[in-house]
Design an enzyme around this catalytic site. Structure first.
Site, PDB file in Angstrom:
ATOM      1  N   TYR A 157      -3.109   5.770   1.939  1.00 26.43           N
ATOM      2  CA  TYR A 157      -1.960   5.930   1.044  1.00 26.43           C
ATOM      3  C   TYR A 157      -2.422   6.672  -0.208  1.00 26.43           C
ATOM      4  O   TYR A 157      -3.447   6.307  -0.805  1.00 26.43           O
ATOM      5  CB  TYR A 157      -1.404   4.555   0.654  1.00 26.43           C
ATOM      6  CG  TYR A 157      -0.243   4.612  -0.317  1.00 26.43           C
ATOM      7  CD1 TYR A 157       0.995   5.118   0.096  1.00 26.43           C
ATOM      8  CD2 TYR A 157      -0.371   4.176  -1.629  1.00 26.43           C
ATOM      9  CE1 TYR A 157       2.065   5.170  -0.790  1.00 26.43           C
ATOM     10  CE2 TYR A 157       0.701   4.226  -2.516  1.00 26.43           C
ATOM     11  CZ  TYR A 157       1.918   4.729  -2.084  1.00 26.43           C
ATOM     12  OH  TYR A 157       2.979   4.782  -2.957  1.00 26.43           O
ATOM     13  N   ASP A 213      -9.362  10.648  -4.163  1.00 24.16           N
ATOM     14  CA  ASP A 213      -8.292   9.861  -4.768  1.00 24.16           C
ATOM     15  C   ASP A 213      -8.939   8.573  -5.260  1.00 24.16           C
ATOM     16  O   ASP A 213      -9.156   7.626  -4.492  1.00 24.16           O
ATOM     17  CB  ASP A 213      -7.195   9.588  -3.733  1.00 24.16           C
ATOM     18  CG  ASP A 213      -6.109   8.674  -4.281  1.00 24.16           C
ATOM     19  OD1 ASP A 213      -6.287   8.135  -5.399  1.00 24.16           O
ATOM     20  OD2 ASP A 213      -5.091   8.486  -3.595  1.00 24.16           O
ATOM     21  N   LYS A 218      -4.215   3.709 -12.541  1.00 24.29           N
ATOM     22  CA  LYS A 218      -4.517   2.265 -12.586  1.00 24.29           C
ATOM     23  C   LYS A 218      -5.517   1.901 -13.696  1.00 24.29           C
ATOM     24  O   LYS A 218      -5.138   1.897 -14.857  1.00 24.29           O
ATOM     25  CB  LYS A 218      -4.986   1.790 -11.209  1.00 24.29           C
ATOM     26  CG  LYS A 218      -3.862   1.896 -10.140  1.00 24.29           C
ATOM     27  CD  LYS A 218      -4.076   0.931  -9.005  1.00 24.29           C
ATOM     28  CE  LYS A 218      -3.281   1.236  -7.761  1.00 24.29           C
ATOM     29  NZ  LYS A 218      -1.883   0.927  -7.765  1.00 24.29           N
TER      30      LYS A 218
HETATM   31  C1  LIG Z   1      -5.179   5.256  -3.490  1.00 27.18           C
HETATM   32  C2  LIG Z   1      -3.875   5.382  -4.185  1.00 27.18           C
HETATM   33  N1  LIG Z   1      -3.426   6.589  -4.540  1.00 27.18           N
HETATM   34  C3  LIG Z   1      -2.264   6.746  -5.182  1.00 27.18           C
HETATM   35  C4  LIG Z   1      -1.466   5.671  -5.487  1.00 27.18           C
HETATM   36  C5  LIG Z   1      -0.153   5.852  -6.196  1.00 27.18           C
HETATM   37  O1  LIG Z   1      -0.256   5.382  -7.484  1.00 27.18           O
HETATM   38  P1  LIG Z   1       1.068   4.971  -8.299  1.00 27.18           P
HETATM   39  O2  LIG Z   1       1.595   3.727  -7.692  1.00 27.18           O
HETATM   40  O3  LIG Z   1       0.550   4.782  -9.703  1.00 27.18           O
HETATM   41  O4  LIG Z   1       1.996   6.123  -8.201  1.00 27.18           O
HETATM   42  C6  LIG Z   1      -1.890   4.387  -5.134  1.00 27.18           C
HETATM   43  C7  LIG Z   1      -1.061   3.204  -5.450  1.00 27.18           C
HETATM   44  O5  LIG Z   1      -1.342   2.100  -5.092  1.00 27.18           O
HETATM   45  C8  LIG Z   1      -3.111   4.238  -4.459  1.00 27.18           C
HETATM   46  O6  LIG Z   1      -3.546   3.031  -4.079  1.00 27.18           O
END
Ligand SMILES: Cc1ncc(COP(=O)(O)O)c(C=O)c1O
Length: 443
Positions: free
Chosen positions: A152, A254, A282
């Site tokens: 994700y 990521d 985060k």
């Molecule tokens: C690995 C990863 N990338 C991107 C995101 C998306 O982040 P956001 O919820 O701040 O849009 C998340 C969200 O949990 C994530 O775990």
């Protein structure tokens, strides 16, 4: 022994105000929540306040919190240093729509920590990966993006592909089918998002060979954390680095979940592999919505040349960047990481001892501040193995934990626990004592 039905009954009797709030919320908010990941059966607990490693729900019940807002609260709830800094910053104005010194300092701190020559801010992880991938497409002049099955990367079309594809639709092991994660994702998007198998360099190579000169970026979470905590096998990230160099595509880490959580400098430090581009959110926000992406100057120059678009009304606002500076300089300091890692490892070891004692079909893992229990005998090494779990037992375990005042990880079996800067040994002992009681019942 209590059955799951009895646990749900107990849940209902202890969370009456949450139920009333859920019934009210559902009228105006689909599912009664503002993010799909917050819902679970029969209804979520609604939170009143939080402090340190604890949260209190609207029924006045106290919970030991190991979700920490899906890991975003690495600083802990209402850390006094954060509260003071944020309150002070609010008094100086929360939005300028003009540049200011705090964004520079925050960018410098992020640049130093994650080895990035230049950085741009966003408001979330989704925005970070969206802008980073557009930038990679601009820089390489290529359209396709390669991701891993089960990963994700946020809520935009390019990456809403093969996030949790149903087993009958996954396709060939080494050449997984690109499966849209829900409706509303155009077929054209699916043509431009390719899917490889985690921990299988041959899968990546074959796809890059088949699509030579078409792939702009390989995007990955260095530890997959939307399927628990699924690390790379030894040497895998190094192999990906070499494949990206060979095929001229950018290696995009990521680090929304791993950045300032796996280690001080995130996954690049932990695994000693350098990415071309890093996406963050985060933990770096210190509890406020802040994301960032960065790379070397040559790549980021596509933004400076107005070739790749990036903008945002709220990006780098003074409140969030003050929280970022405070978190990075004063809370998430180098000394914190060995401490939270030791606590996380103690959690995993403690869980494994209890699992063994009660003969459960489960296992626990931990990396840095992040860990989880898998409901299968051995840790999975890819999404398809991860699917092979007893998810029904997870939900029983989940409700049993809530009934006993523990949020063991973020909601759902695909998440993990976070050991924040404000957790301590007593919290670990508390969680293990509750797990021992639960495991006895589950055995
Ligand atoms: C690995 C990863 N990338 C991107 C995101 C998306 O982040 P956001 O919820 O701040 O849009 C998340 C969200 O949990 C994530 O775990």
């Amino acid at each position: 022994m209590t059955t799951h039905a009895q646990e749900l009954e107990r849940y209902g009797s202890q969370t009456r105000k949450s139920l009333a709030m859920y019934q009210r919320a559902e009228r105006i908010l689909p599912l009664g929540v503002s993010s799909n990941f917050r819902t679970y059966e029969p209804y979520p607990i609604y939170i009143d306040r939080a402090q340190g490693s604890r949260m209190w729900d609207v029924d006045g019940r106290e919970y030991l919190d190991f979700s920490m807002c899906f890991g975003a609260l690495m600083v802990g709830h209402a850390h006094p240093v954060m509260v003071q800094a944020i309150a002070g910053a609010a008094g100086a104005g929360t939005l300028y729509g003009m540049p200011h010194d705090r964004e520079m300092r925050a960018a410098e701190l992020i640049g130093e920590r994650f080895g990035l020559e230049q950085v741009r801010f966003t408001n979330s992880g989704s925005e970070s990966t969206m802008h980073a991938l557009r930038l990679a497409r601009t820089y390489t002049g290529r359209d396709k993006v390669l991701k891993f099955e089960g990963a994700y990367h946020g809520g935009h079309d390019t990456v809403l592909v093969s996030v949790k594809p149903p087993r009958p639709r996954v396709g060939h092991l080494r050449h997984p089918r690109a499966v849209a994660a829900g409706h509303g994702i155009p077929d054209g998007t699916l043509e431009n998002t390719l899917v490889a198998q985690w921990n299988d360099a041959r899968s990546v190579r074959e796809i890059l060979e088949r699509h030579e000169n078409e792939v702009a970026a390989l995007v990955l979470e260095p530890v997959m954390m939307n399927v628990g905590v699924m690390g790379p096998r030894d040497g895998f990230l190094q192999e990906l680095r070499e494949l990206c160099d060979e095929f001229g595509c950018l290696l995009v880490f990521d680090e929304v979940k791993t950045g300032a959580k796996l280690a001080w400098g995130g996954a690049q430090e932990y695994f000693k592999v350098k990415a071309d581009m890093v996406c963050l959110a985060k933990a770096i926000g210190g509890g406020l919505p802040l994301g960032a992406f960065g790379s070397r100057r040559e790549v980021m120059n596509e933004i400076a040349q107005f070739r790749s678009f990036h903008a945002g009304t709220y990006a780098s606002n003074p409140l969030a960047t003050t929280a970022c500076i405070t978190a990075l300089e004063r809370v998430l300091t180098p000394e914190v990481f060995p401490r939270v890692t030791a606590l996380g490892n103690a959690l995993a070891e403690g869980h494994n001892k209890i699992i063994k004692k009660h003969g459960l079909n489960a296992c626990a893992v931990n990396m840095g501040a992040n860990g989880t229990v898998f409901w299968r005998r051995t840790p999975p090494t890819n999404y398809r193995e991860w699917l092979d779990q007893d998810f029904a037992t997870f939900w029983r375990y989940w409700h049993m934990n809530l009934n006993r005042g523990v949020i063991p990880q973020a909601q759902c079996y695909d998440e993990q626990w976070t050991v924040s800067a404000l957790h301590d040994e007593r919290d670990v002992e508390h969680m293990l004592a509750v797990f021992d009681e639960i495991a006895r019942e589950l055995a």
